[in-house]
Scaffold this active site. Structure first.
Site, PDB file in Angstrom:
ATOM      1  N   LYS A  52       0.930  -1.170   0.031  1.00 10.60           N
ATOM      2  CA  LYS A  52       0.049   0.051   0.060  1.00 10.60           C
ATOM      3  C   LYS A  52       0.865   1.221   0.050  1.00 10.60           C
ATOM      4  CE  LYS A  52      -3.816  -2.574   2.369  1.00 10.60           C
ATOM      5  NZ  LYS A  52      -4.641  -2.862   3.508  1.00 10.60           N
ATOM      6  N   GLN A  96      -4.359  -1.782   9.978  1.00 12.23           N
ATOM      7  CA  GLN A  96      -4.369  -3.040   9.337  1.00 12.23           C
ATOM      8  C   GLN A  96      -4.832  -4.185  10.129  1.00 12.23           C
ATOM      9  OE1 GLN A  96      -3.896  -3.606   6.221  1.00 12.23           O
ATOM     10  NE2 GLN A  96      -3.960  -5.751   5.900  1.00 12.23           N
ATOM     11  N   ASP A 119     -10.782   3.009   4.828  1.00 14.96           N
ATOM     12  CA  ASP A 119     -11.292   1.667   4.768  1.00 14.96           C
ATOM     13  C   ASP A 119     -12.902   1.513   4.671  1.00 14.96           C
ATOM     14  OD1 ASP A 119      -9.504  -0.483   4.437  1.00 14.96           O
ATOM     15  OD2 ASP A 119      -8.692  -0.389   6.897  1.00 14.96           O
TER      16      ASP A 119
HETATM   17  N1  GUN Z   1      -7.073  -6.811   6.453  1.00 17.64           N
HETATM   18  C1  GUN Z   1      -7.442  -7.501   5.315  1.00 17.64           C
HETATM   19  N2  GUN Z   1      -8.112  -6.663   4.436  1.00 17.64           N
HETATM   20  C2  GUN Z   1      -7.988  -5.527   5.097  1.00 17.64           C
HETATM   21  C3  GUN Z   1      -8.422  -4.358   4.430  1.00 17.64           C
HETATM   22  O1  GUN Z   1      -9.256  -4.222   3.544  1.00 17.64           O
HETATM   23  N3  GUN Z   1      -8.259  -3.226   5.256  1.00 17.64           N
HETATM   24  C4  GUN Z   1      -7.481  -3.380   6.534  1.00 17.64           C
HETATM   25  N4  GUN Z   1      -7.453  -2.173   7.244  1.00 17.64           N
HETATM   26  N5  GUN Z   1      -7.169  -4.558   7.014  1.00 17.64           N
HETATM   27  C5  GUN Z   1      -7.316  -5.717   6.205  1.00 17.64           C
END
Ligand code: GUN
Length: 292
Positions: A52, A96, A119
């Site tokens: 990311k 995350q 998110d």
């Molecule tokens: N863990 C798995 N998918 C995601 C996501 O889309 N966002 C976040 N913050 N954690 C994740």
């Protein structure tokens, strides 16, 4: 049969966003700055967060990675969140998931300022999405919707089966595909571990979204001729022949299922890169939605 190429599509999206960032800079506007909090040492999470950050660099966004040790207390994490909420330079951020077991995930997600919640996990934003109001849409379902849109996959009036009811993927996916727009207007059935006759339900589906995290779960006998199959699975299995030491397995038995499909996503190179691209798209929206 068309393979929905998430790798190529996500590269196009990043190039489009890079152009928008250039234009924004030329106008003297603020370039979005995305932060990510990573708690602990989970290998997969570290890989995703690093990717990311790389995406932000490619697109031209600012990025900040906050790494906290696995022993971080809930209070310490909430303090870090509060700091980001009050940092004017940070436009959006993610925490995350998954978090270490001693931390209450709901308490953490509720502490994120909804205006910075790229998110789309805060209850306020989940509510806004459910009502079809402008908001951040969770990245995986948003990436899938974007892939369907760009390949002009027909969805109107289609029977869609979503397998898996997670808050991150299955639940929002079911909401988005039933909404009154394109891609949407599907008749959605949300299946999960207690569903009876899952195979039979899948066999009737025009669109299947497999998001349960069980490699090869969707087999050819569960898929109707001409169906569109979206594979969200990304289970890591050891593979000494790979440089990374592992390979990714989807929830769909691709080789057996693909010949029956009108459209199908591969793993890797399907939904995964689109998830990352969707986060970048949400981050591009921060200036718009941050003021909502
Ligand atoms: N863990 C798995 N998918 C995601 C996501 O889309 N966002 C976040 N913050 N954690 C994740």
């Amino acid at each position: 049969m068309v393979v929905l190429d998430g790798k190529e599509t996500s590269a196009k999206i990043r190039a489009e966003l890079a152009e928008q960032v250039k234009a924004l800079k030329a106008e003297g506007g603020k370039v979005p700055h995305l932060a990510a909090i990573l708690v602990g040492e989970d290998g997969a999470s570290r890989t995703y967060v690093n990717a990311k950050v790389r995406d932000c660099e490619e697109v031209g966004f600012g990025s900040t990675l906050i790494k906290l040790p696995a022993e971080t207390t809930q209070e310490e994490l909430l303090k870090a969140i509060n700091k980001l909420n009050n940092d004017e330079d940070i436009d959006g951020y993610i925490v995350q998931l998954p978090l270490p077991k001693h931390i209450d995930e709901t308490a953490v997600l509720m502490a994120v300022d909804p205006k910075k919640d790229v998110d789309g996990f805060h209850p306020q934003n989940v509510g806004r999405m459910t009502l079809g109001l402008p908001t951040y849409i969770p990245a995986t379902p948003m990436g899938i919707v974007e892939l369907l849109r760009r390949y002009e996959v027909p969805t109107e009036g289609k029977d869609c089966v979503v397998i898996g009811r997670s808050h991150i993927v299955g639940s929002p996916m079911s909401i988005l595909l039933s909404q009154h727009n394109y891609p949407g207007n599907c008749t959605v059935t949300l299946c999960h571990s207690r569903t009876k006759n899952l195979e039979e339900i899948c066999r009737k589906a025009d669109i299947i979204v497999a998001a349960l995290g069980r490699p090869g779960f969707v087999t050819a006998d569960m898929v109707k001729e001409g169906a569109c199959v979206i594979d969200v699975g990304i289970t890591r299995v050891d593979d000494a022949t790979k440089k990374s030491g592992f390979r990714l397995l989807g929830d769909v038995d691709f080789d057996a299922v693909a010949p029956k499909c009108s459209f199908i996503t591969p793993v890797p190179g399907g939904v995964g890169p689109m998830t990352r691209a969707a986060l970048m798209m949400n981050t591009m929206k921060v200036t718009e939605l941050g003021q909502a």
